[in-house]
Design an enzyme around this catalytic site. Sequence first.
Site, PDB file in Angstrom:
ATOM      1  CG  ASP A 132      40.214  46.663  34.475  1.00 40.43           C
ATOM      2  OD1 ASP A 132      39.488  46.906  35.446  1.00 40.43           O
ATOM      3  OD2 ASP A 132      41.173  47.386  34.135  1.00 40.43           O
ATOM      4  CD  GLU A 187      35.458  52.773  35.548  1.00 42.20           C
ATOM      5  OE1 GLU A 187      36.160  53.532  34.876  1.00 42.20           O
ATOM      6  OE2 GLU A 187      35.746  52.434  36.712  1.00 42.20           O
TER       7      GLU A 187
END
Length: 548
Positions: free
Chosen positions: A14, A205
């Site tokens: 991420d 997301e």
Amino acid sequence: MVYKNPIIPGFAPDPSIVRIEDTFYLVNSSFHLYPGLPIFASKDLIAWRHIGNAIHRPTQLCLSQSGTKPNSGGDDSGEKAPVTGGLYAPTIRHHNGVTYIVCTNVIYNPKKDEGDWVSGLKFQNFIISTADIQGGQWSDPVYFDLHGIDPDLFFDDDGRAYISGSSWTPSPSCCISCFEIDLVTGRRMTQERVLWHGFTRIIPEGPHIYKRDGYYFLLTAEGGTHDGHCISIARAPSIWGPYESCSRNPILPPTAEQNQSAFCQFNGHGDLVQDFLGDWWLVCLGVRRDRAGRMVLGRETFLAAVDWQDGKSWPRIQQPIPRVLRRIPVGCKAGLEDDSCFLPSWPVGPVPSPLSPKTDLVWIRDPDFSRCQVSQDTKEISLLPLPTDLGQCTGGSTAFVGRRIRRLEGVATVDLLVLPTLEHIEGAKIGLAYYKDEYRYARILYEPSDHVIVFDMVNHLKDPPILMCSRVKANSAQVTRIQFRIFYTEHLIHFLYRLGEGDKWNRWQSHGLVDALDLTGKDFTGPVIGIFAIGNGGERCNFDNIDI
């Protein structure tokens, strides 16, 4: 100049990136590990150094409920996917001399049904900031209301700040929503509004908003974080929409669906940055997976070239590949053209305190520093044991300290001083572990009560579970040291020990051999190797010659 992927290897998912003057800064998710949100710096996007951690004080927030829950793996294997709580998907941005990180602390409610991981979720979304990112001191969190994960921070031309995120209302349905925010108080300045449901409409997301050519571009990760993971993009004339989906979505498609042997698999969850020459780049997560399915380092950070030279002003993203040429501005000190592009060690100069905001040591969830003494060079560590074992997820600190694994092959070695006082520790287990989460770990340890050296390995997420254990008696009369070693490759993890008698060492003994596939899964986290001391008692366990 050649860059080598991944740019941040080993447990670096991420990624979010920002350029501040002449330096790029990147931050990763850290989930259940403390300190949290490791930060890396680079002058050229090629050579990176770990410079600190944004969550570096136990008083900033609590990680005690960042445990792991097994979730259905979504295939026919019966294997469960580990869903780990803690610090998810940060975004790093800079505005008016201040650097901000927005992030989610995902908490699992242990009172909820273990099989229902969604209903047991609680989201703590927060903002932290610093005026000196190199100094490494970050503020306490300012919390804001978002029932979801992966917040993004966007500053518009008028200075207004906006939060967008993956809204889980109603859970588990997701959409990307947005609201204006007061960064000082965390108060919403507008109502939360839905921006986009994504191109695939499968768990949109990791949103990031950029402004370019009069449009607001919304970049999203979609399809789950494994086989179907991809990146899509939409644009709108206003931050509130309506958002038009790119006709080439997903602009970074799922690699696994196209080529099971591709260098980078599961690629997605990216962030864009522009370099000094005006070229654009994407940092994203991905895994290196062999043909058997081994993904030993978990999700790592990769770099990919981006081309905006499209007549309709949409970006084109190159799939991450092992090596790519990139232009370097005149006067910029370029990175290294070998395996040393990632430089985790400290620059020349004083080594920071092992417990400083800049340490690369990690603990599991909330550490108890009063029970841990670390030498300045981290070669000697003393631990007061705690009863919390590695297989327990919440409710207390664990006497464990280690480092993330950053290479496909390596060796970790440590000496345990065998003192008579160790026998006073009730239920003592002291040793070296290869740890992923409370469901999956392997370790080699000493039980002083029986003078036994033990190897054990567990993976409760496999179907059926994998459980391994072997025990061997040590001659306690002469032994003054036990040296533990973990030798790991992309395929095997080997556990060894040898006994020391005064200044003499016996031969190395093999005590456990694990196929790396047995500790591979559809991970959120990655492997950490560290020392631990489990048990009840006030006697210290002393380790030296630590090399992890």
